[in-house]
Design an enzyme around this catalytic site. Sequence first.
Site, PDB file in Angstrom:
ATOM      1  N   SER A  44      24.534  34.989  21.264  1.00 15.95           N
ATOM      2  CA  SER A  44      23.743  34.110  20.426  1.00 15.95           C
ATOM      3  C   SER A  44      22.370  34.351  21.162  1.00 15.95           C
ATOM      4  CB  SER A  44      24.253  32.883  20.422  1.00 15.95           C
ATOM      5  OG  SER A  44      23.295  32.017  19.567  1.00 15.95           O
ATOM      6  N   ASP A  88      22.328  33.071  13.423  1.00 17.72           N
ATOM      7  CA  ASP A  88      22.979  31.953  12.730  1.00 17.72           C
ATOM      8  C   ASP A  88      21.983  30.579  12.854  1.00 17.72           C
ATOM      9  OD1 ASP A  88      23.423  31.400  15.352  1.00 17.72           O
ATOM     10  OD2 ASP A  88      25.556  30.948  15.223  1.00 17.72           O
ATOM     11  N   ALA A 148      18.857  20.084  14.641  1.00 15.50           N
ATOM     12  CA  ALA A 148      17.383  20.291  14.834  1.00 15.50           C
ATOM     13  C   ALA A 148      17.043  21.807  15.283  1.00 15.50           C
ATOM     14  CB  ALA A 148      16.834  19.237  15.734  1.00 15.50           C
ATOM     15  N   SER A 206      25.388  19.643  29.063  1.00 14.72           N
ATOM     16  CA  SER A 206      25.298  20.563  28.224  1.00 14.72           C
ATOM     17  C   SER A 206      26.729  21.545  27.978  1.00 14.72           C
ATOM     18  CB  SER A 206      24.277  21.899  28.710  1.00 14.72           C
ATOM     19  OG  SER A 206      24.630  23.097  28.125  1.00 14.72           O
TER      20      SER A 206
HETATM   21  C1  16G Z   1      26.183  26.157  20.921  1.00 14.82           C
HETATM   22  C2  16G Z   1      26.404  25.596  19.579  1.00 14.82           C
HETATM   23  C3  16G Z   1      25.278  25.131  18.858  1.00 14.82           C
HETATM   24  C4  16G Z   1      24.747  23.714  19.900  1.00 14.82           C
HETATM   25  C5  16G Z   1      24.466  24.337  21.167  1.00 14.82           C
HETATM   26  C6  16G Z   1      24.058  23.277  22.174  1.00 14.82           C
HETATM   27  C7  16G Z   1      27.731  26.602  17.744  1.00 14.82           C
HETATM   28  C8  16G Z   1      28.118  27.781  16.796  1.00 14.82           C
HETATM   29  N1  16G Z   1      26.693  26.620  18.764  1.00 14.82           N
HETATM   30  O1  16G Z   1      25.277  27.183  20.896  1.00 14.82           O
HETATM   31  O2  16G Z   1      25.648  24.218  17.716  1.00 14.82           O
HETATM   32  O3  16G Z   1      23.584  23.153  19.286  1.00 14.82           O
HETATM   33  O4  16G Z   1      25.720  25.096  21.680  1.00 14.82           O
HETATM   34  O5  16G Z   1      24.075  23.666  23.449  1.00 14.82           O
HETATM   35  O6  16G Z   1      28.371  25.559  17.625  1.00 14.82           O
HETATM   36  P1  16G Z   1      24.007  22.793  24.695  1.00 14.82           P
HETATM   37  O7  16G Z   1      25.399  22.100  24.669  1.00 14.82           O
HETATM   38  O8  16G Z   1      24.065  23.779  25.785  1.00 14.82           O
HETATM   39  O9  16G Z   1      23.049  21.729  24.558  1.00 14.82           O
HETATM   40 MG    MG Z   2      23.301  31.656  17.275  1.00 13.24          MG
END
Ligand code: 16G
Ligand code: MG
Length: 542
Positions: free
Chosen positions: A64, A280, A371, A498
């Site tokens: 991603s 996405d 967001a 995270s």
């Molecule tokens: C991943 C998640 C996304 C979320 C992000 C938070 C999917 C497909 N992707 O990229 O939705 O906002 O993690 O990241 O579920 P963090 O836990 O590092 O803040």
């Molecule tokens: Mg992505």
Amino acid sequence: MDLSAITKHSALHAKPSGLLLQYGTAGFRMKAEHLDHIMFRMGLLAVLRSKQTKSTIGVMVTASHNPEEDNGVKLVDPLGEMLAPSWEEHATYLANAEEEDMQRVLIDISEKEAVDLQQDAFVVIGRDTRPSSEKFSQSVIDGVTVLGGQVHDYGLLTTPQLHYMVCCRNTSGQYGMATIEGYYQKLSRAFVELTKQASCSGDEYRSLKIDCANGIGALKLKEMEHYFSQGLSVQLFNDGTKGKLNHLCGADFVKSHQKPPQGMEIKFNERCCSFDGDADRIVYYYCDADGHFHLIDGDKIATLISSFLKELLLEIGENLNVGVVQTAYANGSSTRYLEEVMKVPVYCTKTGVKHLHHKAQEFDIGVYFEANGHGTALFSKAVEDKINQLTRELEDKKGKAAKILRNIIDLFNQAAGDAIADMLVIEAILALKNLTIQQWDALYTDLPNRQLKVKVADRKVISTTDAERQAVTPPGLQEAINDLVKKYRLSRAFVRPSGTEDVIRVYAEADSQESADSLAHEVSLAVFDLAGGIGERPQPGF
Ligand code: 16G
Ligand code: MG
């Protein structure tokens, strides 16, 4: 199972000893050099899941918005959804098995899940544009074939396109044709139909600048462009011909730095958007007459979409329940606007698409957005049937609204949040409502906010409840946050570990940028002191 073949092939994708990984919010993700064994093993697991569900399973190779050197992999369940939670556990279990335990672990999972090993298996694979992705898809294919599964490799795809393919294949083509042309045609047909109904014309409504994060979105938009060019002309930037993937560009960069991507000049009044590396996520933005940058994030996208859907339902005279699902990161102004002005019920879930998606399924029409720009709208089967019936029966104004809704349903990739699909929905709504990007932005004013990261020895020491809005441990942290929040106006703050990086994330919002910055800083200090911060103490200023 040909156990000796598995052992032999597994040795060709050997796990670095001692390496332990977890299937996180969006699958496995880390530096590409450590991931070959994971790819092979996810090929194996996809076969077991396919046999168990008697359906096609997807495997997507992508990381991603992460840097180009990283990679990752996730499995896609039969209707295009994220992998079921119990199978996430199996994925972690299999990923961490030592070579000599591989056979036992595979048998173990098969027994636990009552997998009929005689059943056929079919797995489809997609990958993003990272240098490591092609080799990794081969490792996935190796895993699938050694367990006797059949494979279709789609090659380069956006993540949502792979979700779409899986959904099409498991619904005997009812959702659409499981080919890239099928995807382009389904979306473009609905989009062109919608824009034909728009009364406004003029080029300014019909052109859009897109920052493709130097990723797969650029390739796919180039292929798709001529299918929808009747309704929209796009100008692509950061298309991967020069720059590095996600570097100083893309939705994640624009959202977190709240500034334009490099490599794109924005003139007054121009409508612009950014995708992330696997397309996405989407955010919009523009510059006003004074050259100030304005970000339109997932919250405002959800607001535009849900208010448009509500208007259509009113026109049709159907009393269906529309709900909006957000996370704790949703700007306080958006939640207030949705609840108080739009009178739409709003729900908050934990971060991660699967949580929002799950909640959104509870409504006739569930609109969900993070967001950061991940999101879509889901329509229940009953709603779809009802709309189909109305489009057949009605010819008047109501019929027109029903037809618009029918096309909107087709346009959303309901299998997953999809930057391309969301972009076309947004463009169609702006055209139909004759709205400029400034008018859209003016629906409400975001509260100033700030996000920070804090490094701690073990991020698991922070646990949360209430959709991540309250810290349960370590003791005293939530009380400290509460005291800090009280010092500011219109303020709110929370912390969470995270799911994709080894850090604690801090979020704060308040009535001014200065206050939001200073609250975020003070909360970071509380995290550092109470949750075992490492390295340098957080410094004020950004
Ligand atoms: C991943 C998640 C996304 C979320 C992000 C938070 C999917 C497909 N992707 O990229 O939705 O906002 O993690 O990241 O579920 P963090 O836990 O590092 O803040
Ligand atoms: Mg992505």
